[in-house]
Scaffold this motif. Sequence first.
Motif, PDB file in Angstrom:
ATOM      1  N   ASN A   1     -31.333  78.306 -60.974  1.00 35.28           N
ATOM      2  CA  ASN A   1     -32.724  77.847 -61.151  1.00 35.28           C
ATOM      3  C   ASN A   1     -33.003  77.538 -62.617  1.00 35.28           C
ATOM      4  O   ASN A   1     -33.627  76.549 -62.956  1.00 35.28           O
ATOM      5  N   LYS A   2     -32.504  78.444 -63.478  1.00 39.49           N
ATOM      6  CA  LYS A   2     -32.711  78.230 -64.908  1.00 39.49           C
ATOM      7  C   LYS A   2     -31.975  76.971 -65.352  1.00 39.49           C
ATOM      8  O   LYS A   2     -32.495  76.197 -66.134  1.00 39.49           O
ATOM      9  N   TYR A   3     -30.748  76.797 -64.867  1.00 35.65           N
ATOM     10  CA  TYR A   3     -29.965  75.627 -65.280  1.00 35.65           C
ATOM     11  C   TYR A   3     -30.706  74.331 -64.939  1.00 35.65           C
ATOM     12  O   TYR A   3     -30.785  73.420 -65.763  1.00 35.65           O
TER      13      TYR A   3
ATOM     14  N   GLY B   1     -41.337  78.807 -55.857  1.00 43.00           N
ATOM     15  CA  GLY B   1     -40.728  79.275 -57.092  1.00 43.00           C
ATOM     16  C   GLY B   1     -39.703  80.379 -56.903  1.00 43.00           C
ATOM     17  O   GLY B   1     -39.243  80.639 -55.799  1.00 43.00           O
ATOM     18  N   TRP B   2     -39.373  81.046 -57.969  1.00 45.73           N
ATOM     19  CA  TRP B   2     -38.366  82.101 -57.966  1.00 45.73           C
ATOM     20  C   TRP B   2     -38.824  83.196 -58.925  1.00 45.73           C
ATOM     21  O   TRP B   2     -39.771  83.004 -59.698  1.00 45.73           O
ATOM     22  N   GLY B   3     -38.165  84.331 -58.863  1.00 53.99           N
ATOM     23  CA  GLY B   3     -38.504  85.432 -59.775  1.00 53.99           C
ATOM     24  C   GLY B   3     -39.982  85.791 -59.688  1.00 53.99           C
ATOM     25  O   GLY B   3     -40.555  85.933 -58.599  1.00 53.99           O
ATOM     26  N   TYR B   4     -40.617  85.883 -60.855  1.00 56.09           N
ATOM     27  CA  TYR B   4     -42.040  86.260 -60.905  1.00 56.09           C
ATOM     28  C   TYR B   4     -42.970  85.055 -60.711  1.00 56.09           C
ATOM     29  O   TYR B   4     -44.199  85.200 -60.809  1.00 56.09           O
ATOM     30  N   ASP B   5     -42.418  83.880 -60.445  1.00 57.42           N
ATOM     31  CA  ASP B   5     -43.251  82.673 -60.257  1.00 57.42           C
ATOM     32  C   ASP B   5     -44.415  82.901 -59.274  1.00 57.42           C
ATOM     33  O   ASP B   5     -45.524  82.426 -59.523  1.00 57.42           O
ATOM     34  N   PRO B   6     -44.177  83.600 -58.141  1.00 55.23           N
ATOM     35  CA  PRO B   6     -45.266  83.731 -57.157  1.00 55.23           C
ATOM     36  C   PRO B   6     -46.434  84.631 -57.579  1.00 55.23           C
ATOM     37  O   PRO B   6     -47.432  84.710 -56.869  1.00 55.23           O
TER      38      PRO B   6
ATOM     39  N   SER C   1     -37.307  93.113 -67.387  1.00 55.81           N
ATOM     40  CA  SER C   1     -37.839  92.260 -66.314  1.00 55.81           C
ATOM     41  C   SER C   1     -36.834  92.047 -65.185  1.00 55.81           C
ATOM     42  O   SER C   1     -37.196  92.061 -64.008  1.00 55.81           O
ATOM     43  N   SER C   2     -35.582  91.872 -65.556  1.00 56.53           N
ATOM     44  CA  SER C   2     -34.579  91.598 -64.537  1.00 56.53           C
ATOM     45  C   SER C   2     -34.391  92.828 -63.638  1.00 56.53           C
ATOM     46  O   SER C   2     -34.405  92.719 -62.405  1.00 56.53           O
ATOM     47  N   HIS C   3     -34.265  93.978 -64.272  1.00 54.80           N
ATOM     48  CA  HIS C   3     -34.088  95.216 -63.509  1.00 54.80           C
ATOM     49  C   HIS C   3     -35.326  95.499 -62.644  1.00 54.80           C
ATOM     50  O   HIS C   3     -35.207  95.843 -61.462  1.00 54.80           O
ATOM     51  N   ALA C   4     -36.500  95.307 -63.225  1.00 52.86           N
ATOM     52  CA  ALA C   4     -37.739  95.569 -62.471  1.00 52.86           C
ATOM     53  C   ALA C   4     -37.838  94.626 -61.272  1.00 52.86           C
ATOM     54  O   ALA C   4     -38.243  95.030 -60.182  1.00 52.86           O
ATOM     55  N   PHE C   5     -37.438  93.366 -61.489  1.00 57.68           N
ATOM     56  CA  PHE C   5     -37.520  92.423 -60.378  1.00 57.68           C
ATOM     57  C   PHE C   5     -36.578  92.826 -59.241  1.00 57.68           C
ATOM     58  O   PHE C   5     -36.933  92.746 -58.069  1.00 57.68           O
ATOM     59  N   ASN C   6     -35.389  93.276 -59.615  1.00 56.73           N
ATOM     60  CA  ASN C   6     -34.401  93.657 -58.586  1.00 56.73           C
ATOM     61  C   ASN C   6     -34.705  94.998 -57.921  1.00 56.73           C
ATOM     62  O   ASN C   6     -34.085  95.334 -56.922  1.00 56.73           O
TER      63      ASN C   6
ATOM     64  N   SER D   1     -44.082  75.390 -69.447  1.00 59.85           N
ATOM     65  CA  SER D   1     -43.551  76.742 -69.255  1.00 59.85           C
ATOM     66  C   SER D   1     -42.985  77.321 -70.557  1.00 59.85           C
ATOM     67  O   SER D   1     -42.696  76.598 -71.510  1.00 59.85           O
ATOM     68  N   HIS D   2     -42.821  78.642 -70.575  1.00 64.85           N
ATOM     69  CA  HIS D   2     -42.198  79.340 -71.710  1.00 64.85           C
ATOM     70  C   HIS D   2     -40.822  78.733 -72.010  1.00 64.85           C
ATOM     71  O   HIS D   2     -40.436  78.536 -73.147  1.00 64.85           O
ATOM     72  N   ARG D   3     -40.097  78.403 -70.926  1.00 60.49           N
ATOM     73  CA  ARG D   3     -38.757  77.840 -71.081  1.00 60.49           C
ATOM     74  C   ARG D   3     -38.829  76.467 -71.757  1.00 60.49           C
ATOM     75  O   ARG D   3     -38.055  76.141 -72.624  1.00 60.49           O
ATOM     76  N   ARG D   4     -39.802  75.639 -71.322  1.00 62.98           N
ATOM     77  CA  ARG D   4     -39.934  74.314 -71.942  1.00 62.98           C
ATOM     78  C   ARG D   4     -40.239  74.447 -73.435  1.00 62.98           C
ATOM     79  O   ARG D   4     -39.653  73.766 -74.266  1.00 62.98           O
TER      80      ARG D   4
ATOM     81  N   GLU E   1     -30.103  82.091 -72.257  1.00 64.09           N
ATOM     82  CA  GLU E   1     -31.536  82.294 -72.254  1.00 64.09           C
ATOM     83  C   GLU E   1     -31.858  83.710 -71.846  1.00 64.09           C
ATOM     84  O   GLU E   1     -31.184  84.271 -70.988  1.00 64.09           O
ATOM     85  N   ASP E   2     -32.847  84.277 -72.475  1.00 66.24           N
ATOM     86  CA  ASP E   2     -33.323  85.589 -72.068  1.00 66.24           C
ATOM     87  C   ASP E   2     -34.834  85.549 -71.949  1.00 66.24           C
ATOM     88  O   ASP E   2     -35.508  85.036 -72.837  1.00 66.24           O
ATOM     89  N   ASP E   3     -35.333  86.078 -70.846  1.00 65.24           N
ATOM     90  CA  ASP E   3     -36.779  86.013 -70.610  1.00 65.24           C
ATOM     91  C   ASP E   3     -37.354  87.393 -70.404  1.00 65.24           C
ATOM     92  O   ASP E   3     -36.647  88.321 -70.034  1.00 65.24           O
ATOM     93  N   GLY E   4     -38.660  87.460 -70.530  1.00 62.81           N
ATOM     94  CA  GLY E   4     -39.351  88.683 -70.163  1.00 62.81           C
ATOM     95  C   GLY E   4     -40.766  88.364 -69.761  1.00 62.81           C
ATOM     96  O   GLY E   4     -41.382  87.426 -70.289  1.00 62.81           O
TER      97      GLY E   4
ATOM     98  N   GLY F   1     -44.615  71.091 -61.422  1.00 59.95           N
ATOM     99  CA  GLY F   1     -45.611  71.117 -62.500  1.00 59.95           C
ATOM    100  C   GLY F   1     -45.414  72.293 -63.438  1.00 59.95           C
ATOM    101  O   GLY F   1     -45.895  72.291 -64.569  1.00 59.95           O
ATOM    102  N   LYS F   2     -44.678  73.293 -62.993  1.00 61.29           N
ATOM    103  CA  LYS F   2     -44.430  74.480 -63.819  1.00 61.29           C
ATOM    104  C   LYS F   2     -43.748  74.119 -65.127  1.00 61.29           C
ATOM    105  O   LYS F   2     -44.080  74.631 -66.194  1.00 61.29           O
ATOM    106  N   SER F   3     -42.761  73.229 -65.033  1.00 59.52           N
ATOM    107  CA  SER F   3     -41.921  72.895 -66.188  1.00 59.52           C
ATOM    108  C   SER F   3     -42.696  72.266 -67.339  1.00 59.52           C
ATOM    109  O   SER F   3     -42.239  72.261 -68.468  1.00 59.52           O
TER     110      SER F   3
HETATM  111  P1  IMP Z   1     -33.347  87.248 -67.495  1.00 56.73           P
HETATM  112  O1  IMP Z   1     -33.583  86.604 -68.800  1.00 56.73           O
HETATM  113  O2  IMP Z   1     -32.510  86.385 -66.601  1.00 56.73           O
HETATM  114  O3  IMP Z   1     -32.867  88.648 -67.592  1.00 56.73           O
HETATM  115  O4  IMP Z   1     -34.742  87.224 -66.744  1.00 56.73           O
HETATM  116  C1  IMP Z   1     -35.580  88.327 -66.644  1.00 56.73           C
HETATM  117  C2  IMP Z   1     -36.336  88.306 -65.340  1.00 56.73           C
HETATM  118  O5  IMP Z   1     -37.436  87.447 -65.462  1.00 56.73           O
HETATM  119  C3  IMP Z   1     -35.552  87.895 -64.111  1.00 56.73           C
HETATM  120  O6  IMP Z   1     -35.803  88.818 -63.102  1.00 56.73           O
HETATM  121  C4  IMP Z   1     -36.101  86.563 -63.723  1.00 56.73           C
HETATM  122  O7  IMP Z   1     -36.196  86.436 -62.325  1.00 56.73           O
HETATM  123  C5  IMP Z   1     -37.479  86.580 -64.340  1.00 56.73           C
HETATM  124  N1  IMP Z   1     -37.815  85.255 -64.845  1.00 56.73           N
HETATM  125  C6  IMP Z   1     -37.289  84.639 -65.923  1.00 56.73           C
HETATM  126  N2  IMP Z   1     -37.815  83.420 -66.074  1.00 56.73           N
HETATM  127  C7  IMP Z   1     -38.686  83.259 -65.058  1.00 56.73           C
HETATM  128  C8  IMP Z   1     -39.520  82.176 -64.650  1.00 56.73           C
HETATM  129  O8  IMP Z   1     -39.563  81.091 -65.226  1.00 56.73           O
HETATM  130  N3  IMP Z   1     -40.245  82.397 -63.557  1.00 56.73           N
HETATM  131  C9  IMP Z   1     -40.214  83.549 -62.855  1.00 56.73           C
HETATM  132  N4  IMP Z   1     -39.463  84.575 -63.173  1.00 56.73           N
HETATM  133  C10 IMP Z   1     -38.689  84.434 -64.273  1.00 56.73           C
END
Ligand code: IMP
Length: 182
Positions: free
Chosen positions: A11-13, A139-144, A82-87, A166-169, A65-68, A161-163
């Motif tokens: 999804n990130k790619y 969406g995926w992850g925390y998108d919803p 965030s990743s651990h909490a999501f899982n 977004s933080h990633r953009r 990429e690393d997100d939170g 429309g997210k892109s």
């Molecule tokens: P990581 O950088 O892959 O470790 O991401 C941390 C967590 O944030 C993962 O559980 C992802 O699912 C979630 N996450 C990262 N980017 C997004 C996003 O754009 N939308 C929703 N969830 C995200």
Amino acid sequence: MAVTFASTNQNKYREVQSILSTHGISVDFAQVELIEIQSDSLEEIAKEKAKSAFAKVGRRPVIVEDDGLYVDALKGFPGQYSSHAFNTIGNEGILKLLVGSKDRLAHFRSLIAFFDGRTLSISEGRVAGRISDRITEGGWGYDPIFIPDYADLTFGQLREGKSKYSHRRKALEKFAQWYQKR
Ligand code: IMP
């Protein structure tokens, strides 16, 4: 100009490729598992991840990429976890932690770390918003459960429309500017 994006997350790619291609930067995907160090700092995690990715993809210029997701009422949790909490607790768990809380403010951070064996660079993007009252579709992850300030819908409901903002953009736009000036 080509760079390899190392991640396990397709999804990130997709998001990375669609954004960087508009800047004339082509991106290959290396689907590799990367070791994440334990740290309170997202920057440190991203830097170490970029170095290990560089070795794993065969010493080619690489980005990771690393997100939170940072929830104000939870003092920044889940943040770097965030990743651990999501899982584990997932979106449902985050909503449960916020039951009865009027403060729903949150933000996403994205760090893009580049490494080519010599230069290590970090580009950051943030998007402010709030946590929804329910889990929406898409969406995926925390998108919803994340509603950015610029919309009344969650990232999930915004779909393509997210892109746009977004933080990633934001992180990738900064990275592209830096990369093209090198
Ligand atoms: P990581 O950088 O892959 O470790 O991401 C941390 C967590 O944030 C993962 O559980 C992802 O699912 C979630 N996450 C990262 N980017 C997004 C996003 O754009 N939308 C929703 N969830 C995200």
